[in-house]
Design an enzyme around this catalytic site. Structure first.
Site, mmCIF file in Angstrom:
data_model
loop_
_atom_site.group_PDB
_atom_site.id
_atom_site.type_symbol
_atom_site.label_atom_id
_atom_site.label_comp_id
_atom_site.label_asym_id
_atom_site.label_seq_id
_atom_site.Cartn_x
_atom_site.Cartn_y
_atom_site.Cartn_z
ATOM 1 N N HIS A 106 -9.536 1.044 4.950
ATOM 2 C CA HIS A 106 -8.810 1.364 5.568
ATOM 3 C C HIS A 106 -8.655 2.053 6.638
ATOM 4 O O HIS A 106 -9.386 3.534 6.465
ATOM 5 C CB HIS A 106 -7.517 2.242 4.305
ATOM 6 C CG HIS A 106 -5.687 2.163 5.448
ATOM 7 N ND1 HIS A 106 -5.404 3.005 5.935
ATOM 8 C CD2 HIS A 106 -4.810 0.951 5.506
ATOM 9 C CE1 HIS A 106 -4.204 2.338 6.817
ATOM 10 N NE2 HIS A 106 -3.681 1.357 6.095
ATOM 11 N N LYS B 185 0.231 4.111 -0.499
ATOM 12 C CA LYS B 185 -0.428 5.356 0.310
ATOM 13 C C LYS B 185 -0.046 6.795 -0.946
ATOM 14 O O LYS B 185 -0.040 5.994 -2.244
ATOM 15 C CB LYS B 185 -0.196 5.311 1.501
ATOM 16 C CG LYS B 185 -0.287 4.208 2.735
ATOM 17 C CD LYS B 185 0.240 4.805 3.988
ATOM 18 C CE LYS B 185 -0.145 2.913 5.224
ATOM 19 N NZ LYS B 185 -0.238 3.389 6.066
ATOM 20 N N GLU C 123 -6.729 4.780 7.881
ATOM 21 C CA GLU C 123 -6.888 6.318 7.464
ATOM 22 C C GLU C 123 -8.246 7.086 6.913
ATOM 23 O O GLU C 123 -8.358 7.926 6.799
ATOM 24 C CB GLU C 123 -5.464 6.486 6.812
ATOM 25 C CG GLU C 123 -3.828 5.927 7.635
ATOM 26 C CD GLU C 123 -2.884 5.303 6.229
ATOM 27 O OE1 GLU C 123 -2.969 5.928 5.295
ATOM 28 O OE2 GLU C 123 -1.437 5.228 7.458
ATOM 29 N N ASN D 54 0.855 -1.131 -0.140
ATOM 30 C CA ASN D 54 0.033 0.056 -0.229
ATOM 31 C C ASN D 54 1.018 1.252 -0.067
ATOM 32 O O ASN D 54 1.709 1.509 0.844
ATOM 33 C CB ASN D 54 -0.726 -0.163 1.066
ATOM 34 C CG ASN D 54 -1.674 1.426 1.333
ATOM 35 O OD1 ASN D 54 -1.674 1.927 0.323
ATOM 36 N ND2 ASN D 54 -2.583 1.314 2.548
ATOM 37 N N SER E 277 3.580 -2.251 10.109
ATOM 38 C CA SER E 277 4.721 -2.105 11.040
ATOM 39 C C SER E 277 5.381 -3.731 10.182
ATOM 40 O O SER E 277 6.337 -3.987 10.950
ATOM 41 C CB SER E 277 5.712 -1.824 12.526
ATOM 42 O OG SER E 277 5.090 -0.487 12.763
ATOM 43 N N GLU F 113 -5.084 -4.875 9.870
ATOM 44 C CA GLU F 113 -4.467 -4.086 11.032
ATOM 45 C C GLU F 113 -4.746 -2.597 12.236
ATOM 46 O O GLU F 113 -4.916 -2.392 11.761
ATOM 47 C CB GLU F 113 -4.127 -2.723 9.710
ATOM 48 C CG GLU F 113 -4.187 -3.524 7.875
ATOM 49 C CD GLU F 113 -3.597 -2.407 7.353
ATOM 50 O OE1 GLU F 113 -2.808 -2.949 6.413
ATOM 51 O OE2 GLU F 113 -4.346 -1.431 7.135
ATOM 52 N N GLY G 79 2.290 2.623 11.080
ATOM 53 C CA GLY G 79 3.659 3.352 10.497
ATOM 54 C C GLY G 79 4.153 3.811 12.236
ATOM 55 O O GLY G 79 4.742 5.016 11.848
#
Ligand code: 13P
Length: 253
Positions: A97, A13, A99, A11, A214, A169, A175
């Protein structure tokens, strides 16, 4: 028992650029050639779909997008439809996701609509679920993941899950360099599979459940060795050719 092949999906991003993408994709192709039993994909920003198609068609690497509109077409400025992704021969699209849930107000009902739009167009949705740190610390991880999962099961039906991929996730691991331990991840993966098995054993046995958060070259093998972890959804490390290639190799049984 169904044997599930592994999937490693990058991904990207909101990262990339025409020049660096070209180098990265070429290195990934060369570095993973012959890794037949592992499915590999990159989910790139919309403007680079054409470049991904050009460089990856006729290779073993699939490509996809990171989001999709739930509308088919119309006056929706800035949105991209599932049919448009199909025009660029995407195979996958990430939906839900964290985010997007956190920063763009996507709730589970919205995510279910996107899941539906993706599948209706023939794309394979990668449905992301996962809890925040506060939720984990309040011991509501399972409730949170169940709510995110059930919203899709209830609106789309259990058979729709058979043609999708789930990505667990944990938000606190994204991250941050703080990976869930293999045991922590396995626990939630098993919970997800059990919840699906309560509806349909076959769907549960064949469904790929990826771990994301991660994942790096140095921890991938241990994570992918867990019985219910069928690969990974890789953020930062998918932008570094050697890291991503090593992660893909770690998925080889
Ligand atoms: P990182 O691998 O950078 O933690 O990101 C994970 C992720 O969000 C993949 O979708």
């Amino acid at each position: 028992m169904a044997t599930r092949s592994k999937l490693v999906a990058g991904n990207w991003k909101m990262h990339g650029g025409l020049m660096q993408n070209q180098d990265l994709l070429k290195e990934i192709i060369a570095g993973t050639v012959g890794l037949r039993e592992v499915h590999i994909a990159v989910c790139v920003p919309y403007p680079y779909l054409s470049q991904a198609q050009l460089l990856l068609q006729d290779t073993h690497v699939y490509w996809g997008a990171q989001n999709v509109s739930y509308y088919a077409q119309g006056a929706y400025t800035g949105e991209v439809s599932a049919a448009m992704l199909v025009d660029f021969r995407c195979r996958y699209v990430i939906v839900g996701h964290s985010e997007r849930r956190a920063s763009y107000g996507e709730d589970s009902a919205t995510v279910a609509l996107k899941f539906n739009a993706a599948q209706a167009a023939g794309l394979t949705p990668i449905l992301c679920v996962g809890e925040t740190l506060a939720q984990r610390e309040s011991a509501v991880t399972e409730q949170v993941v169940a709510e995110q999962l059930d919203a899709v099961i209830e609106s789309e039906g259990i058979n729709a899950l058979a043609k999708s991929v789930i990505a667990y996730e944990p938000v606190w691991a994204i991250g941050t360099g703080k990976t869930a331990t293999p045991a922590q991840a396995q626990d939630v993966h098993a919970f997800i599979r059990d919840r699906i098995a309560a509806h349909d054993l076959e769907v549960a046995a064949s469904l790929k459940i990826l771990y994301g958060g991660s994942v790096k070259a140095n921890n991938a093998q241990e994570l992918f060795g867990m019985p219910d972890i069928d690969g990974g959804l890789i953020g930062g490390a998918s932008l570094i050719a050697n890291e991503f290639i090593t992660i893909c190799r770690a998925a080889k049984n």
